[in-house]
Enzyme design. Sequence first.
Site, PDB file in Angstrom:
ATOM      1  N   GLU A 162       0.789  -1.231   0.000  1.00 53.79           N
ATOM      2  CA  GLU A 162       0.000   0.000   0.000  1.00 53.79           C
ATOM      3  C   GLU A 162       0.823   1.284   0.000  1.00 53.79           C
ATOM      4  O   GLU A 162       0.532   2.225   0.727  1.00 53.79           O
ATOM      5  CB  GLU A 162      -0.946   0.004   1.225  1.00 53.79           C
ATOM      6  CG  GLU A 162      -1.932  -1.128   1.214  1.00 53.79           C
ATOM      7  CD  GLU A 162      -2.899  -1.078   2.399  1.00 53.79           C
ATOM      8  OE1 GLU A 162      -4.086  -1.313   2.169  1.00 53.79           O
ATOM      9  OE2 GLU A 162      -2.461  -0.821   3.529  1.00 53.79           O
TER      10      GLU A 162
HETATM   11  C1  ACM Z   1      -2.011  -5.330   4.124  1.00 53.98           C
HETATM   12  O1  ACM Z   1      -3.107  -5.806   4.520  1.00 53.98           O
HETATM   13  N1  ACM Z   1      -1.923  -4.058   3.816  1.00 53.98           N
HETATM   14  C2  ACM Z   1      -0.848  -6.164   3.961  1.00 53.98           C
END
Ligand code: ACM
Length: 699
Positions: free
Chosen positions: A337
């Site tokens: 992310e």
């Molecule tokens: C995640 O759930 N961002 C690895």
Amino acid sequence: MHQELSSVPRGQRHATSLLQSCMWVAIAPLLFAISLHAQQSLSINTLLPQPTKLQASAGALPLTSLFTVASNAVRNPVLASATRRMLDEIEQKTSTQLSKTLGSETGNATLTITLTDPTPQRPTLETDESYTLNVTASRITLQAANVFGALHGLETIKQLVEPQNGVYVIPAVSITDNPRFPWRGLMLDVGRHFLPLPVIYRTIDAMAAVKLNVLHLHLTEDQGFRLESKRFPRLTEMGSDGLFYTQEQMRSVIAYASAHGVRIVPEFDVPGHVTSWLVGYPELGSMPHDYKIGRTFGVWDPALDPTKESTYKFLDSFIEEMAALFPDEYMHMGGDESNGKDWKANPAIAAYMQQHKIKSTDDLQVYFSTRVLALVKKHKKQMVGWDEILQPNTPKDAIIQSWRGAASLNTAASQGNRSILSAPYYLDAMKTAERMYLDDPIPADSKLTPEQTKLILGGEVTMWAEQVTQETVDSRVWPRTAALAERFWSPQNVRDVDDLYRRLEVESIRLDALGLTHISVPNMGLRQLAGSERGAAQLAVLISTLTPASFHFRYEQQKTSQLTPMGNVVDFTRPDPPLRQDFRLLVERYLHTTDAEHELARQQLESLFHAWIATRPSIDALALDHPLLNGVKLRREQLPQLGFLGVQSLGFIEAKSPPDPAWVQTQAVLLKQAAEPHDIVDFVVLPPLQSLLDASQQH
Ligand code: ACM
């Protein structure tokens, strides 16, 4: 009798059991003790995870104070302390005083533990964790390649202890056992909400009990940097609110985990999710923000600057320090992310990309993770990363932890990268144990070749901490994680959901005895919410029918942040509570049996429904002085109505006279409304009520 573990089809387990009139027989869980208790001599297999091979024979070894233990590895401290723990636990459970010495005279001991190599004291990914266990009426032999296989055997012995004819015994059995996958993990996010040491220690206890072997600590997040760095002290001084582990504490955790056969894999999440790093070291960031510890959750823009050599110099030194602290061969460097926004916003980074022909921020992240991988290797570790680090040109020695779906697991394997599955095992999604349990890292219809299949190391359950605190975390993790421990350990064909729940109920009580708080804290919460023990008992009837809403619904309703208080009704409801399965089985028994069993089920259902109806006046009265109960106002109104639906359906079924269509219509609307998300808690009793309503119309 040789009984290979087989998956008896769902629903038939009960009937099969009654046919097998001896030895290892599965008995369906019963809401209240009933008739089958007459069969005193049955041994009930409650092993969780189920072993690879189990052969039962007649007889049992009685537990008496003459029980002794000896081993050829008395000097292995891991074995000595694990043996001691086993004896302490058995003594406590059976109230039989036991000698606690581990002898070297194996000739006459009740339990003899033989290790091929008595030297290893720290588990690794390559550790042979298999063991064999033989129990006769007079002797137990446990054999393993090393102490870590023996630890699993000792856990199995503890789970075998059971009362038979008024005394505690270990039933005669021969077990050959080994894990299906070498990487059987649980991830705790200690970044978003710090989890203090007692949580970590008891989590390790529970993991060892169900043969999990990797505790992955997600140590850094936008909301907190949770481990002391002596080289970069501002990481915790400015990025943790004072909530972090010292290196000395972490060394103790690692030693404790090793002694329980558990590897500690640390995660330092880069290049995104790094706000807490940048509060003390803003020069590492991609933009000149005024960085503050994150309080809200989500995907944030701050990211390390991948174009500056000073970033890699910092990481080189930091990784070197951490590589010396953590003995495990694997280090997780995150990678999830990172949205690329701050990279795009900085003209110097955009110019660097142009100059180096890096076309996208995804490609820039590949460049970054390749450099980080080289640093991790330089310090003699292997790198794990979330599935964003997987691109066609990702180096083959990076291990991919798949979180967005099983697809990346398979892509990784077909590209030659080793991988770990987490996507179906997000505890914060609040799915049932059943749903997660049936998701296999290598499903029966997998298209991977046998060579590619070998690259799938196993699975990891993840406990993200947006919506948990140190008080509530156990009830989110346990006992559901025990179901996944079986998925990762036992043969692929062990998939009988009813049998899982039968054993999970027993395991949950064993974990409670170990000090896990998944039952005790929700009970404490009832007393806090209701202000008295009597009020808690009334509230318990309502709460037992509820489960926390899904992560996303709760987030939308509450806009949950690190500062959100978490002592509301939702926090003291248990994900996939026992009543869901118990009620389902009870309704099935009512609908599909005859005579005495049917009548007993009817009576039990009727009392349950009357208890639901009775919550209305009692909880309404409680709520006058205990305002947190107003958080579940709609569920408080709906439960008594569901009780009436149940009682009246029973009436129509018993009278064999169908209800008036208008009544059916009203009940259908009630069920539909009760299924809609509200009050951030969901009912777990609706499908069996629908079955009763349907059955009421079939006469
Ligand atoms: C995640 O759930 N961002 C690895």
